[in-house]
Design a protein around this motif. Sequence first.
Motif, PDB file in Angstrom:
ATOM      1  N   SER A  79       0.828  -1.211   0.000  1.00 24.95           N
ATOM      2  CA  SER A  79       0.000   0.000   0.000  1.00 24.95           C
ATOM      3  C   SER A  79       0.863   1.261   0.000  1.00 24.95           C
ATOM      4  O   SER A  79       0.550   2.239  -0.691  1.00 24.95           O
ATOM      5  N   LEU A  80       1.954   1.234   0.736  1.00 16.80           N
ATOM      6  CA  LEU A  80       2.861   2.377   0.761  1.00 16.80           C
ATOM      7  C   LEU A  80       3.504   2.592  -0.612  1.00 16.80           C
ATOM      8  O   LEU A  80       3.619   3.733  -1.088  1.00 16.80           O
ATOM      9  N   THR A  81       3.865   1.504  -1.265  1.00 13.64           N
ATOM     10  CA  THR A  81       4.451   1.587  -2.610  1.00 13.64           C
ATOM     11  C   THR A  81       3.470   2.197  -3.599  1.00 13.64           C
ATOM     12  O   THR A  81       3.836   3.078  -4.382  1.00 13.64           O
ATOM     13  N   GLU A  82       2.227   1.743  -3.577  1.00 11.45           N
ATOM     14  CA  GLU A  82       1.218   2.282  -4.505  1.00 11.45           C
ATOM     15  C   GLU A  82       0.924   3.749  -4.236  1.00 11.45           C
ATOM     16  O   GLU A  82       0.778   4.536  -5.177  1.00 11.45           O
ATOM     17  N   ASN A  83       0.854   4.138  -2.972  1.00  7.56           N
ATOM     18  CA  ASN A  83       0.600   5.542  -2.637  1.00  7.56           C
ATOM     19  C   ASN A  83       1.735   6.445  -3.112  1.00  7.56           C
ATOM     20  O   ASN A  83       1.501   7.528  -3.659  1.00  7.56           O
ATOM     21  N   ILE A  84       2.957   5.997  -2.906  1.00  6.70           N
ATOM     22  CA  ILE A  84       4.118   6.789  -3.326  1.00  6.70           C
ATOM     23  C   ILE A  84       4.174   6.870  -4.845  1.00  6.70           C
ATOM     24  O   ILE A  84       4.384   7.948  -5.416  1.00  6.70           O
ATOM     25  N   ARG A  85       3.980   5.750  -5.517  1.00  2.94           N
ATOM     26  CA  ARG A  85       4.042   5.732  -6.980  1.00  2.94           C
ATOM     27  C   ARG A  85       2.981   6.657  -7.585  1.00  2.94           C
ATOM     28  O   ARG A  85       3.267   7.423  -8.502  1.00  2.94           O
ATOM     29  N   SER A  86       1.762   6.600  -7.065  1.00  2.78           N
ATOM     30  CA  SER A  86       0.703   7.450  -7.620  1.00  2.78           C
ATOM     31  C   SER A  86       0.974   8.932  -7.338  1.00  2.78           C
ATOM     32  O   SER A  86       0.714   9.782  -8.189  1.00  2.78           O
ATOM     33  N   ALA A  87       1.519   9.256  -6.167  1.00  2.09           N
ATOM     34  CA  ALA A  87       1.823  10.656  -5.849  1.00  2.09           C
ATOM     35  C   ALA A  87       2.928  11.199  -6.754  1.00  2.09           C
ATOM     36  O   ALA A  87       2.870  12.357  -7.192  1.00  2.09           O
ATOM     37  N   ILE A  88       3.901  10.382  -7.062  1.00  2.62           N
ATOM     38  CA  ILE A  88       5.002  10.838  -7.908  1.00  2.62           C
ATOM     39  C   ILE A  88       4.579  10.892  -9.374  1.00  2.62           C
ATOM     40  O   ILE A  88       4.983  11.799 -10.112  1.00  2.62           O
ATOM     41  N   LYS A  89       3.725   9.976  -9.802  1.00  2.00           N
ATOM     42  CA  LYS A  89       3.237  10.030 -11.180  1.00  2.00           C
ATOM     43  C   LYS A  89       2.345  11.240 -11.418  1.00  2.00           C
ATOM     44  O   LYS A  89       2.230  11.714 -12.546  1.00  2.00           O
ATOM     45  N   GLU A  90       1.708  11.761 -10.384  1.00  2.00           N
ATOM     46  CA  GLU A  90       0.901  12.975 -10.521  1.00  2.00           C
ATOM     47  C   GLU A  90       1.758  14.193 -10.843  1.00  2.00           C
ATOM     48  O   GLU A  90       1.260  15.182 -11.355  1.00  2.00           O
ATOM     49  N   GLU A  91       3.049  14.124 -10.557  1.00  2.00           N
ATOM     50  CA  GLU A  91       3.951  15.228 -10.857  1.00  2.00           C
ATOM     51  C   GLU A  91       4.358  15.248 -12.332  1.00  2.00           C
ATOM     52  O   GLU A  91       5.060  16.166 -12.754  1.00  2.00           O
ATOM     53  N   ASN A  92       3.946  14.260 -13.105  1.00  2.00           N
ATOM     54  CA  ASN A  92       4.124  14.206 -14.561  1.00  2.00           C
ATOM     55  C   ASN A  92       5.579  14.331 -14.998  1.00  2.00           C
ATOM     56  O   ASN A  92       5.944  15.241 -15.742  1.00  2.00           O
ATOM     57  N   ASP A  94       7.928  13.484 -17.421  1.00  2.00           N
ATOM     58  CA  ASP A  94       7.837  13.033 -18.801  1.00  2.00           C
ATOM     59  C   ASP A  94       9.018  12.130 -19.136  1.00  2.00           C
ATOM     60  O   ASP A  94      10.158  12.467 -18.837  1.00  2.00           O
ATOM     61  N   ARG A  95       8.740  10.983 -19.739  1.00  2.00           N
ATOM     62  CA  ARG A  95       9.749  10.024 -20.206  1.00  2.00           C
ATOM     63  C   ARG A  95      10.556   9.395 -19.078  1.00  2.00           C
ATOM     64  O   ARG A  95      11.716   9.044 -19.266  1.00  2.00           O
ATOM     65  N   TYR A  96       9.985   9.259 -17.913  1.00  2.00           N
ATOM     66  CA  TYR A  96      10.661   8.587 -16.804  1.00  2.00           C
ATOM     67  C   TYR A  96       9.825   7.414 -16.328  1.00  2.00           C
ATOM     68  O   TYR A  96       8.620   7.521 -16.171  1.00  2.00           O
ATOM     69  N   ARG A  97      10.486   6.304 -16.101  1.00  2.00           N
ATOM     70  CA  ARG A  97       9.843   5.159 -15.470  1.00  2.00           C
ATOM     71  C   ARG A  97      10.111   5.278 -13.980  1.00  2.00           C
ATOM     72  O   ARG A  97      11.249   5.450 -13.551  1.00  2.00           O
ATOM     73  N   ILE A  98       9.059   5.203 -13.205  1.00  2.00           N
ATOM     74  CA  ILE A  98       9.162   5.357 -11.756  1.00  2.00           C
ATOM     75  C   ILE A  98       9.183   3.978 -11.114  1.00  2.00           C
ATOM     76  O   ILE A  98       8.272   3.175 -11.310  1.00  2.00           O
ATOM     77  N   ILE A  99      10.222   3.705 -10.349  1.00  2.00           N
ATOM     78  CA  ILE A  99      10.365   2.432  -9.625  1.00  2.00           C
ATOM     79  C   ILE A  99      10.441   2.763  -8.143  1.00  2.00           C
ATOM     80  O   ILE A  99      11.244   3.598  -7.725  1.00  2.00           O
ATOM     81  N   VAL A 100       9.600   2.096  -7.349  1.00  2.00           N
ATOM     82  CA  VAL A 100       9.558   2.346  -5.903  1.00  2.00           C
ATOM     83  C   VAL A 100       9.902   1.046  -5.186  1.00  2.00           C
ATOM     84  O   VAL A 100       9.307   0.006  -5.451  1.00  2.00           O
ATOM     85  N   ALA A 101      10.862   1.122  -4.276  1.00  2.00           N
ATOM     86  CA  ALA A 101      11.253  -0.033  -3.463  1.00  2.00           C
ATOM     87  C   ALA A 101      11.082   0.340  -1.987  1.00  2.00           C
ATOM     88  O   ALA A 101      11.653   1.326  -1.523  1.00  2.00           O
ATOM     89  N   VAL A 102      10.278  -0.462  -1.272  1.00  2.00           N
ATOM     90  CA  VAL A 102      10.013  -0.212   0.150  1.00  2.00           C
ATOM     91  C   VAL A 102      10.423  -1.439   0.950  1.00  2.00           C
ATOM     92  O   VAL A 102      10.036  -2.558   0.613  1.00  2.00           O
ATOM     93  N   SER A 103      11.196  -1.222   1.997  1.00  2.00           N
ATOM     94  CA  SER A 103      11.582  -2.296   2.923  1.00  2.00           C
ATOM     95  C   SER A 103      11.151  -1.887   4.324  1.00  2.00           C
ATOM     96  O   SER A 103      11.501  -0.802   4.795  1.00  2.00           O
ATOM     97  N   ILE A 104      10.395  -2.756   4.979  1.00  2.00           N
ATOM     98  CA  ILE A 104       9.947  -2.508   6.353  1.00  2.00           C
ATOM     99  C   ILE A 104      10.382  -3.680   7.210  1.00  2.00           C
ATOM    100  O   ILE A 104      10.218  -4.838   6.827  1.00  2.00           O
ATOM    101  N   GLY A 105      10.945  -3.378   8.370  1.00  2.00           N
ATOM    102  CA  GLY A 105      11.399  -4.431   9.271  1.00  2.00           C
ATOM    103  C   GLY A 105      11.172  -4.059  10.716  1.00  2.00           C
ATOM    104  O   GLY A 105      10.931  -2.893  11.057  1.00  2.00           O
ATOM    105  N   GLN A 106      11.268  -5.075  11.570  1.00  2.00           N
ATOM    106  CA  GLN A 106      11.087  -4.852  13.005  1.00  2.00           C
ATOM    107  C   GLN A 106      12.354  -4.238  13.578  1.00  2.00           C
ATOM    108  O   GLN A 106      13.469  -4.654  13.248  1.00  2.00           O
TER     109      GLN A 106
END
Length: 149
Positions: A79-92, A94-106
């Motif tokens: 869910s965090l990955t999708e939220n970040i990806r959609s927020a960054i894609k809203e900034e438009n 152009d010609r960039y592929r957006i890759i988001v990597a999230v790591s969560i640990g205890q």
Amino acid sequence: MSQEYRRRISSRKISVLINNRRGSNKQKMQVRTYQPTYRLNSRKRFNIEDVEKTLQNIVKSELEEVEYSDKTAAELCLSLTENIRSAIKEENYDRYRIIVAVSIGQRRQQSVHVFHSFLWDHERDGYASYNFENCHLFANVVVYGIYFD
């Protein structure tokens, strides 16, 4: 020539003219096709500072009061990955592929080192990262803006 024959010919010419005019309107309504621009740079470059601010706002708001659980960590990452990806894609970007990597640990008394490897174009590609910690968990978020033609 008889008058009746002339009337038939003139009425045919008029109908042909009317049909040609209607056909020309159809040609004007066609979809325009454009030639390639041969543009090599994007209109809006990947701005690392803006992406870092976006990361900080989203991650802090979503993880501030969360406790670590093995069962919910994977869903939280997605869910965090999708939220970040959609927020960054809203900034438009152009010609960039957006890759988001999230790591969560205890969070315990350990250290974590995260390493990512890519083929990189130093002139056009960029990345932004943010590390978050509270008393229960840690999160490492990296966003890559990879330029593609």
